[in-house]
Design a protein around this motif. Structure first.
Motif, PDB file in Angstrom:
ATOM      1  N   LEU A 128       8.529 -18.590  -0.015  1.00  0.00           N
ATOM      2  CA  LEU A 128       9.439 -17.502  -0.394  1.00  0.00           C
ATOM      3  C   LEU A 128       9.234 -16.259   0.479  1.00  0.00           C
ATOM      4  CD1 LEU A 128       9.204 -17.706  -4.308  1.00  0.00           C
ATOM      5  CD2 LEU A 128      11.129 -18.392  -2.856  1.00  0.00           C
ATOM      6  N   ILE A 129       8.222 -16.288   1.332  1.00  0.00           N
ATOM      7  CA  ILE A 129       7.855 -15.147   2.179  1.00  0.00           C
ATOM      8  C   ILE A 129       7.642 -13.896   1.317  1.00  0.00           C
ATOM      9  CG2 ILE A 129       8.320 -13.890   4.317  1.00  0.00           C
ATOM     10  CD1 ILE A 129       9.616 -16.244   5.449  1.00  0.00           C
ATOM     11  N   LEU A 130       6.634 -13.984   0.468  1.00  0.00           N
ATOM     12  CA  LEU A 130       6.261 -12.842  -0.368  1.00  0.00           C
ATOM     13  C   LEU A 130       4.998 -12.224   0.230  1.00  0.00           C
ATOM     14  CD1 LEU A 130       6.817 -14.425  -3.901  1.00  0.00           C
ATOM     15  CD2 LEU A 130       8.378 -12.996  -2.559  1.00  0.00           C
ATOM     16  N   PRO A 131       5.005 -10.913   0.451  1.00  0.00           N
ATOM     17  CA  PRO A 131       3.888 -10.272   1.163  1.00  0.00           C
ATOM     18  C   PRO A 131       2.753  -9.893   0.230  1.00  0.00           C
ATOM     19  CG  PRO A 131       5.555  -8.658   0.672  1.00  0.00           C
ATOM     20  CD  PRO A 131       6.054  -9.949   0.087  1.00  0.00           C
ATOM     21  N   ILE A 132       1.581  -9.668   0.795  1.00  0.00           N
ATOM     22  CA  ILE A 132       0.454  -9.205  -0.028  1.00  0.00           C
ATOM     23  C   ILE A 132       0.480  -7.678  -0.182  1.00  0.00           C
ATOM     24  CG2 ILE A 132      -1.096 -11.144   0.444  1.00  0.00           C
ATOM     25  CD1 ILE A 132      -2.551  -9.228   2.463  1.00  0.00           C
ATOM     26  N   ASN A 133       1.264  -7.002   0.652  1.00  0.00           N
ATOM     27  CA  ASN A 133       1.370  -5.551   0.480  1.00  0.00           C
ATOM     28  C   ASN A 133       2.798  -5.084   0.771  1.00  0.00           C
ATOM     29  OD1 ASN A 133      -0.012  -5.914   3.460  1.00  0.00           O
ATOM     30  ND2 ASN A 133       1.454  -4.237   3.470  1.00  0.00           N
ATOM     31  N   SER A 134       3.143  -3.951   0.193  1.00  0.00           N
ATOM     32  CA  SER A 134       4.439  -3.344   0.498  1.00  0.00           C
ATOM     33  C   SER A 134       4.379  -2.780   1.911  1.00  0.00           C
ATOM     34  CB  SER A 134       4.732  -2.223  -0.497  1.00  0.00           C
ATOM     35  OG  SER A 134       4.781  -2.750  -1.806  1.00  0.00           O
ATOM     36  N   SER A 135       5.541  -2.488   2.481  1.00  0.00           N
ATOM     37  CA  SER A 135       5.569  -1.922   3.847  1.00  0.00           C
ATOM     38  C   SER A 135       6.714  -0.925   3.955  1.00  0.00           C
ATOM     39  CB  SER A 135       5.706  -3.049   4.877  1.00  0.00           C
ATOM     40  OG  SER A 135       6.824  -3.863   4.591  1.00  0.00           O
ATOM     41  N   LEU A 136       6.717  -0.211   5.067  1.00  0.00           N
ATOM     42  CA  LEU A 136       7.677   0.882   5.257  1.00  0.00           C
ATOM     43  C   LEU A 136       8.180   0.815   6.690  1.00  0.00           C
ATOM     44  CD1 LEU A 136       8.243   3.094   3.135  1.00  0.00           C
ATOM     45  CD2 LEU A 136       6.584   4.546   4.302  1.00  0.00           C
ATOM     46  N   SER A 137       9.469   1.115   6.891  1.00  0.00           N
ATOM     47  CA  SER A 137       9.969   1.043   8.273  1.00  0.00           C
ATOM     48  C   SER A 137      11.076   2.047   8.522  1.00  0.00           C
ATOM     49  CB  SER A 137      10.499  -0.368   8.556  1.00  0.00           C
ATOM     50  OG  SER A 137      11.571  -0.657   7.694  1.00  0.00           O
ATOM     51  N   ASN A 184      14.254  -3.006  13.033  1.00  0.00           N
ATOM     52  CA  ASN A 184      13.466  -1.965  12.361  1.00  0.00           C
ATOM     53  C   ASN A 184      12.044  -1.989  12.910  1.00  0.00           C
ATOM     54  OD1 ASN A 184      11.439  -3.254  10.245  1.00  0.00           O
ATOM     55  ND2 ASN A 184      13.339  -4.452  10.086  1.00  0.00           N
ATOM     56  N   ILE A 185      11.392  -0.824  12.815  1.00  0.00           N
ATOM     57  CA  ILE A 185      10.008  -0.699  13.287  1.00  0.00           C
ATOM     58  C   ILE A 185       9.135  -0.327  12.092  1.00  0.00           C
ATOM     59  CG2 ILE A 185       8.428   0.621  14.788  1.00  0.00           C
ATOM     60  CD1 ILE A 185      10.469  -1.011  16.410  1.00  0.00           C
ATOM     61  N   ALA A 186       8.095  -1.134  11.859  1.00  0.00           N
ATOM     62  CA  ALA A 186       7.227  -0.880  10.698  1.00  0.00           C
ATOM     63  C   ALA A 186       6.321   0.318  10.969  1.00  0.00           C
ATOM     64  CB  ALA A 186       6.384  -2.115  10.405  1.00  0.00           C
TER      65      ALA A 186
END
Ligand code: DP6
Length: 400
Positions: A28-37, A14-16
């Motif tokens: 847990l690899i929890l991000p500071i922001n949501s993302s879209l791909s 996938n490409i972000a």
């Protein structure tokens, strides 16, 4: 109970278009922001993984692109453990989860594509093990949380089409940090995706390490996470749902620019873009300006290679423009590829021998089980076949 089980799956890359950059929880690899791909078609890029369970296996073993790993790293172990725990919680009758696993995985795309494989790799691993263990999702996105434990961006490869990774907020176990499909691969068939490979070298610093450095030193990063991304995702979702290319394209480019601004705001700075990447940014900006509308949008991840989104109707002209400005050799350059009026307006240098490959592809579907194989492991021995079952495709030698 059977003594062995075997499953083979494939999963996409996938490409972000809204970048994930920065973790609030490293384990847990929890991000500071949501993302879209966007998920890309498996016709061009995929990981294929076979997982086999057998009572006779002594330990978990993994082969990646034909080479056995000396030991399974922490993330790989976390992923496999998590899936086993889920299978045990469900008290599945077929007890494959308590047998050792042999896992064999190939990226079926050329290394020359210059693309990272961890997203498709972990998505495929999770999808294949979940199929082997007969793990049905108890809640939407559950399996994406397992892929996330391997690599953040992998959770988005669990779906086809247009995918959002919701950062999650409340749950300490991270179970609300999931990938969600916002539209499937049939939603916007006019979109074409081009991958421009300027460099096949390994990135100077991994995404994992670089985003950690940004977390420690960039003052722009927390501002972006708090004040920009949420609204940008809303606007982009709306542009995607209404197929508004102009809005979509502009936001995609602004987002890429902001991501690289954050890399530069990191100390010591991280520079993923090279001179050719910057020349492409100039070229597409002027090209869009010439047309007085946006015909093509670029985005760059943690490396110098560009991903371009355009519409089918613009594709032929864009191809000519790219071949004109990035001929692969002196002999390849054709002055008549584009009208004089356009080259005069663009007024940019022709850059020879810089572009290694162009691959054009489409938005594609999510992971799938290959019900009748072929498998990558020999069922008789549990070992990879001596001959590759899935030889990678030939290196693309001609642009287009
Ligand atoms: C720039 O998913 O590779 O591609 O979670 O540490 O494995 P880890 O990082 P990774 O980071 C991807 C960063 C990016 C943007 C994106 O894909 O959203």
């Amino acid at each position: 109970m059977n003594d062995i089980a075997i499953v083979t799956c494939s999963a996409p890359i996938n490409i972000a278009i809204v970048k994930y950059w920065g973790k609030r929880d490293n384990e847990l690899i929890l991000p500071i922001n949501s993302s879209l791909s966007t998920t890309l078609s498996q016709d061009d890029f995929k990981t294929v993984t076979t997982v086999m369970a057998s009572k006779s296996f002594q330990r978990d073993r993994v082969w990646l692109n034909g080479i056995e790993l000396d030991k399974l790293d922490r993330r790989l172990q976390n992923c496999i453990r998590n899936l086993r725990e889920k299978a045990n919680e469900r008290k599945n009758e077929r007890n494959f989860q308590n047998m050792c696993l042999h896992i064999c995985s190939y990226n079926n795309f050329p290394t020359s594509a210059g693309l990272a494989s961890s997203a498709s790799g972990y998505a495929c691993l999770v999808y294949a093990i979940a199929s082997l263990f007969h793990l049905e999702e108890r809640w939407a996105g559950e399996l994406s949380t397992c892929a996330r434990l391997g690599s953040g961006s992998a959770c988005r490869s669990m779906y086809g089409g247009w995918v959002k990774w919701e950062k999650g907020r409340n749950q300490a176990d991270g179970n609300d940090s999931i990938a969600v499909q916002i539209a499937d691969q049939r939603h916007w068939p006019d979109i074409v995706v081009l991958i421009l490979v300027f460099s096949q070298q390994q990135k100077p610093i991994s995404s994992t390490e670089a985003m950690q450095r940004s977390m420690e030193t960039s003052t722009l990063l927390p501002y972006r996470a708090e004040h920009i991304v949420h609204h940008r995702i809303e606007l982009l979702e709306n542009a995607i749902m209404t197929k508004n290319f102009d809005t979509f394209a502009k936001l995609v480019m602004q987002e890429s620019n902001q991501f690289h601004a954050i890399c530069l705001d990191t100390y010591p700075p991280i520079m993923y873009l090279n001179e050719q990447s910057k020349s492409l940014i100039k070229l597409l900006s002027k090209y869009n300006e010439y047309h007085k509308m946006i015909k093509a949008a670029y985005t760059f991840d943690a490396g110098p290679n560009a991903v371009i989104y355009t519409l089918k109707e613009n594709f032929q002209e864009l191809k000519r423009v790219l071949n004109y400005y990035y001929p692969r050799s002196e002999a390849d350059w054709e002055p008549e590829l584009i009208p004089d009026q356009l080259s005069t307006y663009l007024d940019l240098p022709v850059i020879k021998n810089a572009l290694k490959h162009i691959i054009y592809t489409n938005i594609g579907g999510g992971p799938k089980v290959w019900p009748s194989g072929p498998h990558l492991l020999d069922i008789a021995t549990g070992l990879p076949y001596a001959e590759k079952v899935h030889a990678p495709p030939p290196e693309p030698s001609e642009p287009f």
